[in-house]
Design an enzyme around this catalytic site. Structure first.
Site, PDB file in Angstrom:
ATOM      1  N   ASP A   1       1.198  -1.094  -0.182  1.00 32.97           N
ATOM      2  CA  ASP A   1      -0.074   0.121  -0.054  1.00 32.97           C
ATOM      3  C   ASP A   1       0.366   1.246   0.134  1.00 32.97           C
ATOM      4  OD1 ASP A   1       1.190  -0.503   2.801  1.00 32.97           O
ATOM      5  OD2 ASP A   1      -1.014  -0.804   3.342  1.00 32.97           O
TER       6      ASP A   1
ATOM      7  N   ASP B   1      -7.490  -3.306  14.805  1.00 29.91           N
ATOM      8  CA  ASP B   1      -8.305  -3.018  14.209  1.00 29.91           C
ATOM      9  C   ASP B   1      -8.892  -4.703  13.277  1.00 29.91           C
ATOM     10  OD1 ASP B   1      -8.109  -2.305  11.929  1.00 29.91           O
ATOM     11  OD2 ASP B   1      -8.888  -0.649  11.064  1.00 29.91           O
TER      12      ASP B   1
ATOM     13  N   GLU C   1      -9.463  -1.527   5.904  1.00 29.50           N
ATOM     14  CA  GLU C   1     -10.253  -1.814   6.907  1.00 29.50           C
ATOM     15  C   GLU C   1     -11.296  -2.618   7.390  1.00 29.50           C
ATOM     16  OE1 GLU C   1      -8.231  -0.034   8.925  1.00 29.50           O
ATOM     17  OE2 GLU C   1      -7.918   2.242   7.986  1.00 29.50           O
TER      18      GLU C   1
END
Ligand code: PGA
Length: 262
Positions: free
Chosen positions: A67, A136, A143
């Site tokens: 990324d 998370d 996400e």
């Protein structure tokens, strides 16, 4: 899924670096999927040392990073391109034309994401993909709620990720709100996936990823569906696993039958 619990971050990093070095010796033109963040730093340090002291050869290696922050130029000190140059690439003999990192500043986002996917395919796919995990449960910048079939695309970062990554910026406001990231589907096509986690603050995410249900709420949990995943943990990151003792027993048994390195 193989879970390897090592006594410390240092040992975890060295064992994972050995695994990558073995791959490069077996296949000198290996395609490596690389990750940024604090977790892989120990591996990169050890790979650079192996290059310097043992001649570990990167001349034929091709790399694809997971990324890049959207909006950051390659020479921005917080860009992932800059991170990779500083922490690994300039310390080894890799050919710059073999290094692929998503562009952070692009005119046509969709076209550049499809080109990125195409260049992974043209390289023959990724042999080993390194991954960290977010608190998370994210892998790359996928996400919670990301499609488990997603491909490289622009992704809006979650608040928790923005505040976790603020430590690298002067202020919270400077943290980019978007990233270009490989998708979960892209990552799953890698032949071998190596996920690393260190520290107690990752222990809940690790428990959910390894022993929880497969869900887009914890994108790392999809790794349970992949045929070849190795999870490297230090003791702190492993502390909430229900079957922690079993994973250690498995590794001890592998030693006995000469399967420890596989
Ligand atoms: P970290 O990031 O290695 O800096 O903890 C991991 C991630 O968010 O994927």
């Amino acid at each position: 899924m193989r879970v390897r619990i090592e006594p410390s971050y240092f040992e975890m990093s060295n064992v994972a670096a050995k695994l990558i070095a073995a791959q490069l010796r077996r296949k000198p033109d290996s395609v490596l999927g690389l990750a940024t963040g604090s977790t892989p730093l120990g591996i990169y340090r050890e790979l650079a040392r192996m290059h310097k002291d043992e001649g570990l050869d990167f001349a034929g290696v091709r790399t694809f990073n997971l990324d890049e922050y959207y909006g950051l130029a390659p020479d921005h000190p917080q860009s992932y391109r800059y991170f990779m140059d500083e922490n690994l690439l300039r310390h080894v003999n890799i050919d710059p034309k073999n290094v692929h990192i998503p562009g952070g500043i692009v005119k046509d986002i969709e076209a550049s994401c499809s080109e990125y996917e195409a260049s992974i395919r043209e390289a023959g796919g990724i042999d080993i993909q390194l991954l960290g995990i977010g608190r998370d449960g994210h892998i790359a910048f996928n996400e919670p709620g990301s499609s488990l079939g997603s491909r490289t695309r622009l992704k809006t970062l979650a608040q928790e990720t923005i505040s976790d990554n603020a430590r690298f910026f002067k202020s919270l406001d400077e943290v980019p709100r978007f990233a270009i990231t490989m998708g979960v589907g892209t990552i799953l096509e890698s032949r071998h996936i190596v996920l690393l986690a260190s520290g107690v603050e990752k222990s809940d995410a690790v428990r959910l990823a390894v022993e929880g249900p497969v869900t887009s709420e914890i994108t790392a949990s999809v790794l349970q569906l992949h045929p070849k995943v190795t999870v490297f943990l230090d003791e702190a990151a492993a502390e909430k696993l229900k079957r922690r003792d079993y994973y250690k027993y498995v590794e001890a048994m592998r030693q006995k039958v000469g399967q420890a390195e596989v």
